[in-house]
Structures are given as C-alpha cells and as structure tokens.
Design a protein around this motif. Sequence first.
Motif, PDB file in Angstrom:
ATOM      1  N   GLY A  82       0.912  -0.996   0.002  1.00  0.00           N
ATOM      2  CA  GLY A  82       0.048  -0.036  -0.241  1.00  0.00           C
ATOM      3  C   GLY A  82       0.122   1.058   0.288  1.00  0.00           C
ATOM      4  N   GLY A  99       3.012   2.376   1.563  1.00  0.00           N
ATOM      5  CA  GLY A  99       4.472   2.324   2.233  1.00  0.00           C
ATOM      6  C   GLY A  99       5.422   3.168   3.089  1.00  0.00           C
ATOM      7  N   ASN A 107       5.664   2.852   5.776  1.00  0.00           N
ATOM      8  CA  ASN A 107       6.724   1.989   6.490  1.00  0.00           C
ATOM      9  C   ASN A 107       8.099   2.408   5.865  1.00  0.00           C
ATOM     10  OD1 ASN A 107       5.807   1.543   9.987  1.00  0.00           O
ATOM     11  ND2 ASN A 107       3.715   0.903   8.940  1.00  0.00           N
ATOM     12  N   MET A 142      -0.002  -6.810   2.415  1.00  0.00           N
ATOM     13  CA  MET A 142      -1.247  -7.875   2.758  1.00  0.00           C
ATOM     14  C   MET A 142      -1.280  -9.100   2.104  1.00  0.00           C
ATOM     15  SD  MET A 142      -1.441  -5.192   5.124  1.00  0.00           S
ATOM     16  CE  MET A 142      -3.535  -5.695   5.712  1.00  0.00           C
ATOM     17  N   GLU A 202       4.640   3.778  14.559  1.00  0.00           N
ATOM     18  CA  GLU A 202       5.358   2.277  13.271  1.00  0.00           C
ATOM     19  C   GLU A 202       6.610   3.688  13.056  1.00  0.00           C
ATOM     20  OE1 GLU A 202       2.591   0.095  10.706  1.00  0.00           O
ATOM     21  OE2 GLU A 202       1.036   0.682  11.692  1.00  0.00           O
TER      22      GLU A 202
HETATM   23  C1  GRF Z   1       0.870  -0.306   8.617  1.00  0.00           C
HETATM   24  O1  GRF Z   1       0.034  -0.232   9.696  1.00  0.00           O
HETATM   25  C2  GRF Z   1       1.708  -2.078   9.292  1.00  0.00           C
HETATM   26  O2  GRF Z   1       1.613  -2.128  10.893  1.00  0.00           O
HETATM   27  C3  GRF Z   1       0.954  -3.147   8.938  1.00  0.00           C
HETATM   28  O3  GRF Z   1       0.205  -2.524   7.276  1.00  0.00           O
HETATM   29  C4  GRF Z   1       0.080  -0.829   7.883  1.00  0.00           C
HETATM   30  C5  GRF Z   1       1.126  -0.536   6.504  1.00  0.00           C
HETATM   31  O4  GRF Z   1       1.013   0.797   6.312  1.00  0.00           O
HETATM   32  N1  GRF Z   1       0.693  -3.548   8.873  1.00  0.00           N
HETATM   33  P1  GRF Z   1       2.751   1.953   4.973  1.00  0.00           P
HETATM   34  O5  GRF Z   1       1.494   0.718   3.785  1.00  0.00           O
HETATM   35  O6  GRF Z   1       3.967   1.108   6.181  1.00  0.00           O
HETATM   36  O7  GRF Z   1       1.790   2.853   5.295  1.00  0.00           O
END
Ligand code: GRF
Length: 200
Positions: A10, A12, A14, A94, A178
């Motif tokens: 998604g 991204g 993180n 996911m 996170e």
């Molecule tokens: C985060 O909350 C992660 O913990 C979960 O999905 C979300 C992903 O967010 N598994 P991103 O794609 O990193 O913005």
Amino acid sequence: MKNIVILISGGGSNMKALVGAAQRENWAQRHGARIVAVISNKADSAGLAWAQAQGLATAVLSHRDFATREAFDAQLAQLIDQHEPALVLLAGFMRILTPGFVARYEGRLINIHPSLLPAFTGLNTHQRAIEAGCAFAGATVHRVTAELDHGEILGQAVVPVLPADRPEQLAARVLSQEHQLYPAVVARLLARQAQADALS
Ligand code: GRF
C-alpha cells in the motif's frame, strides 16, 4: 555488504521510514547493510515511484496473475533472491505467505503488525482494540513464522487509546510510532549481526 529487500502492498509509509533511517543513520557504513529493492504485489502502491526515485530497484508482482498462493510465492522468491538479501522486511505487505516461503527465509523474514501482539492478530486491529476497551494499543515488530502474526517479538511501541478514538485516529497514532519502531528494531538487529560477524 548485506542487502535488505522490502515488501509492500500500500502506501509504503513504513518502507519510507526504513529507507529514510538507512540514509540518515548511514546503515551502509555503520552496519554494512543497505536497502536495495522494494517489491509490491500492487501496481498502484504509492510507495513504488518514491522508492524508484531514491534509486532503489522496484518490482511489481500481482498475486492476481497466479492461480495459487504457492505459485505466487515461488515467483516472489525468485524476484527477492536476485538481491541475495540478508533481511526481507514486510512493511504493510498484505498477503498471507505459504509455509514454504516462510521456511526459505527463516531467520531473515520480519514483519510489523499494528497491535500489541499476541493480542489482535489478523485484520481490523484498531477497531478490535477499541471495542475490547483497551487502554493501550500499539505495534509489534516480530519474526515471521508459518503461523500468522506469531513469531519472536523483536520490539513493541505503545500508545494510549483515547476515549473518543475512532479506528482511524488510533491507526494514525499507532502508525506514527511504527515509523520510529521499525527502523530502530532493524538497526538493532543489524548492529547485533555485525558484532556477531566480527567475532566469528
Ligand atoms: C501498517 O499499519 C502496518 O503495521 C500494517 O499495515 C500498515 C501499512 O502501512 N501491516 P504503510 O503501507 O507502511 O503505510
């Protein structure tokens, strides 16, 4: 030099936090490690163009093009293995991975999950934490095992659940943590690994 591959589905955010930390903290010099590639199972992942602009290798592998999870995972492994990674980081990826895939990357596969594991494995973690009346929520970085959202816990971040919280508000509060937690845990792992390598 140790290579790191990141898998996303998604936004991204993180992944961006990890890449930013690697640049800022100079993981190459400090830990002998570099993020080399970002792979998404969705062509419209917002993070892909950004990763490309950072000079990282990017690839899209749509799970819809495969009849079985095994076939998808086999192709995904082929893409990943081109980079001979020391670590494969799931960052909002996911897809449920097959036991064979998990075994192939045993000890190298890490995930971030938006709950305080072992509570709330799976989806809709924020809504479930609010409904359960939790005073605290958070995120967990853990090793990936064949069982979904299990595996050794490597680090956690805690946030309060506020009385008026809706799931989106709690999710945003957790997500900002996170972005601190994931790079910190990976840097700690890399440092530990570099130390072990130096002694061996
Ligand atoms: C985060 O909350 C992660 O913990 C979960 O999905 C979300 C992903 O967010 N598994 P991103 O794609 O990193 O913005």
